[in-house]
Design a protein around this motif. Structure first.
Motif, PDB file in Angstrom:
ATOM      1  N   TRP A 119       0.614   2.279  11.564  1.00 36.64           N
ATOM      2  CA  TRP A 119      -0.555   1.421  11.783  1.00 36.64           C
ATOM      3  C   TRP A 119      -1.352   1.347  10.488  1.00 36.64           C
ATOM      4  O   TRP A 119      -1.557   2.347   9.807  1.00 36.64           O
ATOM      5  CB  TRP A 119      -1.477   1.993  12.852  1.00 36.64           C
ATOM      6  N   SER A 120      -1.828   0.139  10.201  1.00 38.07           N
ATOM      7  CA  SER A 120      -2.636  -0.077   9.009  1.00 38.07           C
ATOM      8  C   SER A 120      -3.854  -0.918   9.368  1.00 38.07           C
ATOM      9  O   SER A 120      -3.790  -1.784  10.249  1.00 38.07           O
ATOM     10  CB  SER A 120      -1.792  -0.795   7.945  1.00 38.07           C
ATOM     11  N   LEU A 121      -4.960  -0.662   8.682  1.00 41.30           N
ATOM     12  CA  LEU A 121      -6.180  -1.449   8.893  1.00 41.30           C
ATOM     13  C   LEU A 121      -6.064  -2.785   8.168  1.00 41.30           C
ATOM     14  O   LEU A 121      -5.634  -2.829   7.013  1.00 41.30           O
ATOM     15  CB  LEU A 121      -7.397  -0.670   8.372  1.00 41.30           C
ATOM     16  N   PRO A 122      -6.436  -3.893   8.801  1.00 41.89           N
ATOM     17  CA  PRO A 122      -6.266  -5.224   8.197  1.00 41.89           C
ATOM     18  C   PRO A 122      -7.342  -5.540   7.164  1.00 41.89           C
ATOM     19  O   PRO A 122      -8.371  -4.862   7.078  1.00 41.89           O
ATOM     20  CB  PRO A 122      -6.372  -6.161   9.399  1.00 41.89           C
ATOM     21  N   PHE A 123      -7.082  -6.615   6.391  1.00 43.84           N
ATOM     22  CA  PHE A 123      -8.060  -7.114   5.422  1.00 43.84           C
ATOM     23  C   PHE A 123      -9.389  -7.444   6.098  1.00 43.84           C
ATOM     24  O   PHE A 123     -10.462  -7.185   5.570  1.00 43.84           O
ATOM     25  CB  PHE A 123      -7.559  -8.412   4.771  1.00 43.84           C
ATOM     26  N   LYS A 124      -9.284  -8.091   7.290  1.00 47.94           N
ATOM     27  CA  LYS A 124     -10.477  -8.523   8.009  1.00 47.94           C
ATOM     28  C   LYS A 124     -10.186  -8.547   9.497  1.00 47.94           C
ATOM     29  O   LYS A 124      -9.023  -8.593   9.925  1.00 47.94           O
ATOM     30  CB  LYS A 124     -10.933  -9.903   7.535  1.00 47.94           C
ATOM     31  N   ASN A 125     -11.248  -8.525  10.288  1.00 51.89           N
ATOM     32  CA  ASN A 125     -11.107  -8.531  11.743  1.00 51.89           C
ATOM     33  C   ASN A 125     -11.029  -9.950  12.287  1.00 51.89           C
ATOM     34  O   ASN A 125     -11.198 -10.930  11.569  1.00 51.89           O
ATOM     35  CB  ASN A 125     -12.286  -7.785  12.379  1.00 51.89           C
ATOM     36  N   SER A 171      -2.738  -6.411   5.219  1.00 47.24           N
ATOM     37  CA  SER A 171      -3.326  -5.190   4.660  1.00 47.24           C
ATOM     38  C   SER A 171      -2.901  -5.081   3.201  1.00 47.24           C
ATOM     39  O   SER A 171      -1.839  -5.595   2.820  1.00 47.24           O
ATOM     40  CB  SER A 171      -2.822  -3.942   5.397  1.00 47.24           C
ATOM     41  N   PRO A 172      -3.669  -4.356   2.384  1.00 44.36           N
ATOM     42  CA  PRO A 172      -3.271  -4.152   0.986  1.00 44.36           C
ATOM     43  C   PRO A 172      -2.234  -3.035   0.871  1.00 44.36           C
ATOM     44  O   PRO A 172      -2.445  -2.013   0.207  1.00 44.36           O
ATOM     45  CB  PRO A 172      -4.589  -3.786   0.305  1.00 44.36           C
ATOM     46  N   LEU A 173      -1.091  -3.228   1.550  1.00 44.55           N
ATOM     47  CA  LEU A 173      -0.089  -2.178   1.712  1.00 44.55           C
ATOM     48  C   LEU A 173       1.302  -2.698   1.371  1.00 44.55           C
ATOM     49  O   LEU A 173       1.699  -3.772   1.828  1.00 44.55           O
ATOM     50  CB  LEU A 173      -0.105  -1.670   3.162  1.00 44.55           C
ATOM     51  N   HIS A 174       2.042  -1.897   0.597  1.00 44.17           N
ATOM     52  CA  HIS A 174       3.454  -2.136   0.336  1.00 44.17           C
ATOM     53  C   HIS A 174       4.244  -0.964   0.906  1.00 44.17           C
ATOM     54  O   HIS A 174       3.806   0.182   0.832  1.00 44.17           O
ATOM     55  CB  HIS A 174       3.730  -2.241  -1.161  1.00 44.17           C
ATOM     56  N   PHE A 175       5.423  -1.272   1.466  1.00 43.97           N
ATOM     57  CA  PHE A 175       6.280  -0.242   2.055  1.00 43.97           C
ATOM     58  C   PHE A 175       7.682  -0.402   1.474  1.00 43.97           C
ATOM     59  O   PHE A 175       8.232  -1.510   1.425  1.00 43.97           O
ATOM     60  CB  PHE A 175       6.310  -0.414   3.578  1.00 43.97           C
ATOM     61  N   PHE A 176       8.251   0.729   1.015  1.00 45.49           N
ATOM     62  CA  PHE A 176       9.577   0.762   0.415  1.00 45.49           C
ATOM     63  C   PHE A 176      10.422   1.819   1.125  1.00 45.49           C
ATOM     64  O   PHE A 176       9.889   2.780   1.682  1.00 45.49           O
ATOM     65  CB  PHE A 176       9.494   1.146  -1.060  1.00 45.49           C
ATOM     66  N   ALA A 177      11.747   1.667   1.048  1.00 44.71           N
ATOM     67  CA  ALA A 177      12.646   2.679   1.611  1.00 44.71           C
ATOM     68  C   ALA A 177      13.880   2.809   0.731  1.00 44.71           C
ATOM     69  O   ALA A 177      14.318   1.851   0.089  1.00 44.71           O
ATOM     70  CB  ALA A 177      13.046   2.316   3.037  1.00 44.71           C
TER      71      ALA A 177
END
Length: 274
Positions: A119-125, A171-177
């Protein structure tokens, strides 16, 4: 950069019989004031669900929620009418926005499902609820660090329900694997930010692919051992261990190397500093 190691056995979690789970951050009955969130990350649960069990229909608001399948099958159903049977390599992104209901169930008769729920918090609601799905094959991750999730507005991100390429997130999120073999390494270079931020937070985790274990497997010599180095910092991760990295700067590099035995499934989260 500054590293903060966290051992597998220091995570929260519980064995509910039908569900075996670890919590990186405070969740449900687990609370730790030092691990409530990290950047925009709010939940990383490493879940194992037995056959014919799962999470019944429930609601979410104002979270970006995605599931990364490690093994087995997970059936997703939601109030937007989406029905998806997810397998290894699949990822689904649920943008909760103003409200969405969904269920996640293991319909397989014999095999458990093992997955990360994030879960990640979004840029805005008050965003409109949306659903996205993508597929990434094993060979794309073998001894490479594959970019899987990126913020909307980042180059190559398309807000299309299903297509090739990066999975969108608000979200300001990057995910790598990566599926990293012994004596192999990858380099991660901290990305520029769509919001102009110059410092980053990073969390790197070695998934427990060998099976559920509430103790540390860091130094037993039987499985993967991932060495993380950046700047003057260095640490080693066994299965279930993680490292929180702060004060990273855009353009700096982190080396991820498997100095153990067996393939390690490594996931990396990079996000803007707050």
């Amino acid at each position: 950069m500054q590293f903060k190691f966290r051992a597998n056995e220091d995570r929260g979690g519980a064995d509910h019989g039908w569900l075996k789970t670890f919590h990186t951050f405070s969740f449900a009955n687990y609370y730790d004031p030092f691990y409530e969130k990290f950047g925009c990350l709010r939940v990383i649960n490493e879940d194992r669900v037995l056959p014919l069990n799962g999470f019944p229909k429930h609601s979410h608001k104002e979270f970006e929620i995605f599931s990364y399948i490690i093994s087995g099958e997970l059936t997703h159903k939601d109030s937007l009418g989406n029905i998806e049977k997810l397998k290894k390599g699949n990822i689904q992104m649920t943008s909760g926005g103003t409200g969405i209901s969904h269920s996640e169930f293991n319909e397989n008769l014999k095999e458990q499902v093992h997955f990360l729920q994030i879960w990640s918090l979004p840029f805005k609601n008050e965003l409109k609820p949306k659903y996205f799905t993508r597929n990434f094959e094993n060979f794309e991750k073998e001894n490479k660090l594959l970019h899987i999730v990126a913020p909307i507005g980042y180059e190559g991100v398309e807000e299309i329900r299903e297509c090739k390429g990066l999975t969108p997130i608000h979200s300001p999120l990057h995910f790598f694997a990566s599926l990293l073999s012994p004596n192999k390494s990858v380099i991660h270079k901290l990305l520029s930010s769509i919001n102009g931020k110059l410092t980053k937070k990073i969390y790197i985790h070695l998934v427990q692919t060998s099976g559920y274990n509430t103790k540390s497997a860091s130094k037993d010599g039987k499985g993967p051992l991932i060495q993380i180095s950046g700047g003057s910092e260095l640490t080693k991760l066994g299965e279930g261990d993680g490292v929180f990295i702060t004060s990273g700067k855009v353009g700096e590099e982190i080396k991820i190397e498997n100095i153990g035995n067996g393939v390690g499934e490594v996931v990396l989260f990079e996000m803007d500093d707050e």
